[in-house]
Design an enzyme around this catalytic site. Structure first.
Site, mmCIF file in Angstrom:
data_model
loop_
_atom_site.group_PDB
_atom_site.id
_atom_site.type_symbol
_atom_site.label_atom_id
_atom_site.label_comp_id
_atom_site.label_asym_id
_atom_site.label_seq_id
_atom_site.Cartn_x
_atom_site.Cartn_y
_atom_site.Cartn_z
ATOM 1 N N CYS A 166 0.817 -0.739 -0.073
ATOM 2 C CA CYS A 166 -0.109 0.088 -0.216
ATOM 3 C C CYS A 166 0.833 1.016 -0.093
ATOM 4 O O CYS A 166 0.030 2.275 0.110
ATOM 5 C CB CYS A 166 -0.630 0.225 1.361
ATOM 6 S SG CYS A 166 -2.004 -0.958 1.038
ATOM 7 N N PHE A 217 -10.362 -5.175 -0.556
ATOM 8 C CA PHE A 217 -9.087 -4.676 -1.926
ATOM 9 C C PHE A 217 -9.882 -4.796 -3.416
ATOM 10 O O PHE A 217 -10.661 -5.217 -4.106
ATOM 11 C CB PHE A 217 -7.936 -5.291 -1.834
ATOM 12 C CG PHE A 217 -7.108 -5.790 -0.437
ATOM 13 C CD1 PHE A 217 -5.794 -4.179 -0.343
ATOM 14 C CD2 PHE A 217 -7.336 -6.626 0.160
ATOM 15 C CE1 PHE A 217 -5.085 -4.620 0.145
ATOM 16 C CE2 PHE A 217 -6.310 -5.900 1.154
ATOM 17 C CZ PHE A 217 -5.828 -4.916 1.316
ATOM 18 N N HIS A 307 -3.461 7.783 2.399
ATOM 19 C CA HIS A 307 -3.920 6.054 1.700
ATOM 20 C C HIS A 307 -5.096 5.456 2.333
ATOM 21 O O HIS A 307 -4.399 4.942 3.149
ATOM 22 C CB HIS A 307 -3.214 5.576 1.401
ATOM 23 C CG HIS A 307 -3.199 3.795 1.169
ATOM 24 N ND1 HIS A 307 -3.274 3.267 -0.122
ATOM 25 C CD2 HIS A 307 -3.303 2.720 1.456
ATOM 26 C CE1 HIS A 307 -3.692 2.596 -0.278
ATOM 27 N NE2 HIS A 307 -3.817 1.598 0.774
ATOM 28 N N ASN A 340 -9.588 -0.511 -1.126
ATOM 29 C CA ASN A 340 -7.916 -0.194 -1.265
ATOM 30 C C ASN A 340 -7.547 -1.169 -2.079
ATOM 31 O O ASN A 340 -7.374 -2.055 -2.541
ATOM 32 C CB ASN A 340 -8.010 -0.287 0.466
ATOM 33 C CG ASN A 340 -5.955 -0.903 0.335
ATOM 34 O OD1 ASN A 340 -5.105 -0.497 -0.862
ATOM 35 N ND2 ASN A 340 -6.118 -1.285 1.517
#
Length: 393
Positions: A166, A217, A307, A340
């Site tokens: 990430c 994700f 993020h 994500n």
């Protein structure tokens, strides 16, 4: 694969001489759009699993992640061709890499093309390429295939950043900033591309933490053009990258644990991750804020491009720094719309940051905060941070 592009308004502030700036953004996604409300039934059907307890747990997780939609490479067609991907314990790394290597290259090409279109200059003006991915493995690497697919000059200087998770997008931005500032006149293409197919597995009571990834994700690609001293009338700088720092926390190597196995990549995220980030975020941010004399906890004077590793991380950061709720709007919107998507997600956050800034300006003739932080957290545990100026406010 489908691509998205964004037409950016002209900048109102001038960039500092010699400082790297983000000159354009672009993104791309696979065609498969997954609505979070239908994910559970589809996942358990595709993996031939009927465990009611696991299904109930994934249903709860899908609600708590705040994700609404995501794009994924995985499809019913792929599972029909490679049914072994949904079977526990079979060696499938070769099949996964055959799919993933091609998919991430295609998405990276499309995101880069969208970015170059937004930039407004020709592809021959790109001098350097930084490529980021945790979803492929080959030699030569994806940077070569991306350069060839775009038609970059063979003299384009390339850098690969693999398996940074990430934090990869902001890591790549830090590297691109250094290249741009140390090579006057250079234009750096930063491309990130990720797919969860590399780690797709059927649900298992022995791996309950896998369900977090299933619920959170997503796949996609992002791209940026970075360069200093923008050409007036042609280039429109979006963010100035003033200072970049990186910090890793000793003895946290197992908190984000990823391994390439015969069954693809296996990830394990420890429960302590949000708490560890909360415990160290203030000191890390203060180091960057001191540069603009914001050392007395004036966090709400800044913009925050964070993020979105997950809602728990955003919630803890917001609480720890006593941020106004709107400060993390861009991060929360990116998480809801794309999940994500690992290294790519910071591109989506920055696009929403621009949109939020323009809305604020039209609302009260004032832009959002001029100075802010671009942040990401990855394996290590590694903190990546960039002190930036919003040049559109």
């Amino acid at each position: 694969m489908g691509s998205g592009e964004m037409v950016h308004r002209g900048s109102l502030k001038k960039a500092s001489p010699g400082k790297a700036t983000i000159l354009a953004l672009g993104k791309a996604f696979p065609h498969q759009l997954v609505m979070q409300e239908f994910l559970v039934d589809g996942y358990f059907k595709n993996t031939n699993c009927d465990d009611p307890d696991l299904k109930q747990k994934l249903t709860r997780l899908c609600k708590t992640t705040t994700v609404k939609t995501r794009y994924v490479v995985m499809s019913e067609e792929i599972l029909k061709k490679y049914p072994e991907l949904a079977v526990e314990g079979l060696p499938t790394v070769t099949q996964r890499l055959d799919i993933c290597n091609k998919a991430v290259t295609q998405m990276a090409i499309e995101a880069s093309q969208a970015c170059i279109k937004n930039w407004g200059r020709t592809i021959s003006d790109i001098t350097h390429l930084v490529y980021v991915s945790s979803s492929e493995a080959r030699m030569p690497g994806g940077d070569v295939y991306l350069a060839r697919g775009l038609g970059l000059s063979p003299e384009t200087q390339r850098v690969m950043l693999y398996f940074m998770g990430c934090s990869g997008g902001v890591s790549g931005l830090r590297v691109a900033k250094d290249i741009a500032e140390n090579n006057p006149g250079s234009r750096v293409l930063l491309a990130t591309s990720e797919t969860t197919l590399i780690g797709f597995k059927p649900p298992s009571v022995d791996r309950p933490y896998d369900l977090v990834g299933v619920a959170l994700f997503g796949d996609g690609a992002g791209a940026m053009i970075i360069g200093s001293d923008p050409v007036s009338g042609i280039e429109r700088p979006l963010f100035e990258l003033h200072t970049a720092i990186q910090h890793f926390l000793p003895d946290t190597e197992k908190i984000i644990d990823g391994r390439l196995t015969e069954e693809g990549i296996s990830f394990k995220l420890a429960r302590e991750l949000p708490q560890i980030i909360e415990d160290h975020i203030e000191g890390f941010c203060d180091k960057l804020m001191e540069i603009v004399e914001y050392s007395d906890k004036k966090y709400n004077k800044m913009f925050w491009a964070v993020h979105p590793g997950g809602p728990a991380i955003l919630n803890r950061l917001e609480k720890k720094l006593d941020l106004l709720p709107e400060k993390l709007n861009a991060s929360r919107r990116a998480l809801a719309d794309y999940g994500n998507a690992s290294s790519n997600t910071i591109v989506y956050v920055l696009e929403y940051m621009i949109e939020e800034s323009l809305k604020m300006k039209m609302k009260d003739n004032q832009g959002d905060s001029e100075w802010g932080l671009i942040l990401a957290f990855g394996p290590g545990i590694t903190f990546e941070g960039i002190l930036a100026r919003n040049l559109i406010v």
